[in-house]
Design a protein around this motif. Sequence first.
Motif, PDB file in Angstrom:
ATOM      1  N   ASN A   4      73.670  45.718  31.135  1.00 22.90           N
ATOM      2  CA  ASN A   4      74.263  44.579  31.024  1.00 22.90           C
ATOM      3  C   ASN A   4      73.132  43.474  31.136  1.00 22.90           C
ATOM      4  OD1 ASN A   4      76.427  42.691  30.499  1.00 22.90           O
ATOM      5  ND2 ASN A   4      76.826  42.088  32.689  1.00 22.90           N
ATOM      6  N   PHE A   5      72.725  42.930  30.071  1.00 26.23           N
ATOM      7  CA  PHE A   5      71.428  41.919  30.167  1.00 26.23           C
ATOM      8  C   PHE A   5      70.256  42.382  30.898  1.00 26.23           C
ATOM      9  CE2 PHE A   5      75.460  39.343  30.008  1.00 26.23           C
ATOM     10  CZ  PHE A   5      75.386  38.699  28.875  1.00 26.23           C
ATOM     11  N   VAL A   6      69.953  43.687  30.363  1.00 30.55           N
ATOM     12  CA  VAL A   6      68.874  44.108  30.724  1.00 30.55           C
ATOM     13  C   VAL A   6      67.617  44.328  29.792  1.00 30.55           C
ATOM     14  CG1 VAL A   6      67.930  46.444  31.712  1.00 30.55           C
ATOM     15  CG2 VAL A   6      70.306  45.832  32.479  1.00 30.55           C
ATOM     16  N   LEU A   7      68.037  44.577  28.332  1.00 26.94           N
ATOM     17  CA  LEU A   7      67.007  45.104  27.620  1.00 26.94           C
ATOM     18  C   LEU A   7      66.050  43.690  27.287  1.00 26.94           C
ATOM     19  CD1 LEU A   7      66.300  47.319  25.516  1.00 26.94           C
ATOM     20  CD2 LEU A   7      67.391  46.119  23.868  1.00 26.94           C
ATOM     21  N   ASN A   8      66.467  42.455  27.648  1.00 21.81           N
ATOM     22  CA  ASN A   8      65.769  41.312  27.521  1.00 21.81           C
ATOM     23  C   ASN A   8      64.771  41.167  28.812  1.00 21.81           C
ATOM     24  OD1 ASN A   8      68.827  40.822  28.045  1.00 21.81           O
ATOM     25  ND2 ASN A   8      67.795  39.226  29.381  1.00 21.81           N
ATOM     26  N   HIS A   9      64.756  42.234  29.583  1.00 27.12           N
ATOM     27  CA  HIS A   9      63.749  42.113  30.867  1.00 27.12           C
ATOM     28  C   HIS A   9      62.723  43.202  30.823  1.00 27.12           C
ATOM     29  CE1 HIS A   9      65.970  38.894  32.788  1.00 27.12           C
ATOM     30  NE2 HIS A   9      66.972  39.342  32.566  1.00 27.12           N
ATOM     31  N   ALA A  12      76.333  51.278  25.721  1.00 27.24           N
ATOM     32  CA  ALA A  12      76.592  49.825  25.343  1.00 27.24           C
ATOM     33  C   ALA A  12      75.668  49.072  26.078  1.00 27.24           C
ATOM     34  CB  ALA A  12      78.260  49.725  25.709  1.00 27.24           C
ATOM     35  N   LEU A  13      75.327  48.052  25.454  1.00 32.41           N
ATOM     36  CA  LEU A  13      74.282  47.047  26.128  1.00 32.41           C
ATOM     37  C   LEU A  13      74.770  45.651  25.606  1.00 32.41           C
ATOM     38  CD1 LEU A  13      71.692  46.133  24.013  1.00 32.41           C
ATOM     39  CD2 LEU A  13      71.208  48.667  24.536  1.00 32.41           C
ATOM     40  N   THR A  14      74.299  44.601  26.483  1.00 32.95           N
ATOM     41  CA  THR A  14      74.319  43.400  25.999  1.00 32.95           C
ATOM     42  C   THR A  14      73.150  42.668  26.262  1.00 32.95           C
ATOM     43  OG1 THR A  14      75.018  42.784  28.412  1.00 32.95           O
ATOM     44  CG2 THR A  14      76.670  42.944  26.797  1.00 32.95           C
ATOM     45  N   ILE A  15      72.842  41.661  25.306  1.00 30.81           N
ATOM     46  CA  ILE A  15      71.445  40.788  25.612  1.00 30.81           C
ATOM     47  C   ILE A  15      71.985  39.314  25.222  1.00 30.81           C
ATOM     48  CG2 ILE A  15      69.777  42.676  24.822  1.00 30.81           C
ATOM     49  CD1 ILE A  15      69.413  41.365  22.138  1.00 30.81           C
ATOM     50  N   TRP A  16      71.116  38.283  25.552  1.00 29.93           N
ATOM     51  CA  TRP A  16      71.390  37.069  24.886  1.00 29.93           C
ATOM     52  C   TRP A  16      71.169  36.680  23.620  1.00 29.93           C
ATOM     53  CZ3 TRP A  16      74.716  34.949  27.988  1.00 29.93           C
ATOM     54  CH2 TRP A  16      74.479  35.257  29.405  1.00 29.93           C
ATOM     55  N   LEU A  68      80.482  25.373  30.066  1.00 34.24           N
ATOM     56  CA  LEU A  68      79.130  25.705  29.372  1.00 34.24           C
ATOM     57  C   LEU A  68      79.189  26.703  28.147  1.00 34.24           C
ATOM     58  CD1 LEU A  68      76.892  25.593  32.380  1.00 34.24           C
ATOM     59  CD2 LEU A  68      77.307  23.896  30.879  1.00 34.24           C
ATOM     60  N   PRO A  69      79.025  26.446  26.986  1.00 36.45           N
ATOM     61  CA  PRO A  69      79.343  27.668  25.894  1.00 36.45           C
ATOM     62  C   PRO A  69      78.119  28.569  26.003  1.00 36.45           C
ATOM     63  CG  PRO A  69      79.781  25.433  24.978  1.00 36.45           C
ATOM     64  CD  PRO A  69      79.491  25.215  26.530  1.00 36.45           C
ATOM     65  N   HIS A  70      78.637  29.919  26.089  1.00 36.36           N
ATOM     66  CA  HIS A  70      77.503  30.891  25.579  1.00 36.36           C
ATOM     67  C   HIS A  70      77.589  31.790  24.869  1.00 36.36           C
ATOM     68  CE1 HIS A  70      76.177  29.092  29.747  1.00 36.36           C
ATOM     69  NE2 HIS A  70      75.012  30.080  29.712  1.00 36.36           N
ATOM     70  N   ALA A  71      76.551  32.420  24.287  1.00 31.82           N
ATOM     71  CA  ALA A  71      76.768  33.624  23.269  1.00 31.82           C
ATOM     72  C   ALA A  71      75.936  34.595  23.715  1.00 31.82           C
ATOM     73  CB  ALA A  71      76.342  32.992  21.601  1.00 31.82           C
ATOM     74  N   ALA A  72      76.554  36.071  23.450  1.00 33.21           N
ATOM     75  CA  ALA A  72      75.692  36.948  23.809  1.00 33.21           C
ATOM     76  C   ALA A  72      76.058  38.074  22.408  1.00 33.21           C
ATOM     77  CB  ALA A  72      75.873  37.557  24.923  1.00 33.21           C
ATOM     78  N   ARG A  92      66.816  38.549  17.675  1.00 31.67           N
ATOM     79  CA  ARG A  92      68.018  38.765  18.565  1.00 31.67           C
ATOM     80  C   ARG A  92      69.318  38.354  17.825  1.00 31.67           C
ATOM     81  NH1 ARG A  92      65.390  39.492  23.650  1.00 31.67           N
ATOM     82  NH2 ARG A  92      63.126  40.313  22.880  1.00 31.67           N
ATOM     83  N   THR A  93      69.583  39.042  16.656  1.00 31.00           N
ATOM     84  CA  THR A  93      70.615  39.198  15.891  1.00 31.00           C
ATOM     85  C   THR A  93      71.631  40.301  15.934  1.00 31.00           C
ATOM     86  OG1 THR A  93      69.586  39.860  13.885  1.00 31.00           O
ATOM     87  CG2 THR A  93      69.390  37.411  14.478  1.00 31.00           C
ATOM     88  N   PRO A  94      72.786  39.964  15.742  1.00 35.94           N
ATOM     89  CA  PRO A  94      73.570  41.515  15.596  1.00 35.94           C
ATOM     90  C   PRO A  94      72.965  42.675  14.642  1.00 35.94           C
ATOM     91  CG  PRO A  94      75.217  39.645  15.416  1.00 35.94           C
ATOM     92  CD  PRO A  94      73.746  39.128  15.317  1.00 35.94           C
TER      93      PRO A  94
END
Length: 275
Positions: A117-122, A144-148, A264-268, A185-187
């Motif tokens: 969860n929001f790891v690949l960006n680090h 499964a993973l998430t990034i911004w 605050l609108p966010h997108a991941a 950083r797109t789908p």
Amino acid sequence: MPSPTAAATSFDANERTAWAGRADAYAATFGRLCAHTAPKLLDAAEVSTGTRLLDVGTGPGTVAAAACARGAEVTAVDAEPSMLELARRNAPSARLELATLPELPYLDAEFDAVVANFVLNHVGRPLLALAELRRVLRPGGRLALTIWSGSPGPGQTLIPQALQAAGAVRPPHLGPLDPADDFPRTPDGLAALLTTAGLQHATCRTLTWDHRTTADDWWAGPASGVATIGLTLLAQTPETQSEAHRHYHRLADAFRTPDGTLALPHAALLATATR
């Protein structure tokens, strides 16, 4: 796309320094934001009773705790000791260990599912990190993973815009990834990276939501030095920090709700694949 190599980068070294001892400040601020995606992440990995799950970069243990509540057999790792201290309290039934991508202390094919969860960006070498996640995943297992998202929601740009308005300058050592290691950083860009790492059936979609918080709580993250934006803020002169704070409250008015809090609108991006 570069060939994976085991060498750590200056980006990785800066990440270790940036997060040292900041677990409590993260959990109270940006950690609440990142918790939003945990249910969808576990659904995408098809985590249920008996799933042997690896949660990489567990942070305060939010995803690990949610997976334990589903009856999964959870192993969770993080590179920051203070994060593991929190995770042990939040997910006491998980096996928690100190580990840093791209080298995990597990056997090949040890897990049914892997989440990040929001790891690949680090990480400094995302492709190498994904190859390691694939290695510990059993054949047919799900990642499964998430990034911004590279197309951020307007809530994500609130604090950066305040710093920019104040004339803040990002310290050179907090620079972005080497272009040779970066990816769109797109789908489509994230799905392609998973495919290049040898994963199968890669898909990716955009998640959007409004993060509810107060103006003071949201500012507390960077003011405590959390993440790159926080280290950038703390690197400024006191005068520039004060000016950034003033601009922040001015810009935050656009997100105030009738009860005085912020929406605050966010997108991941949420990506899934199989081995």
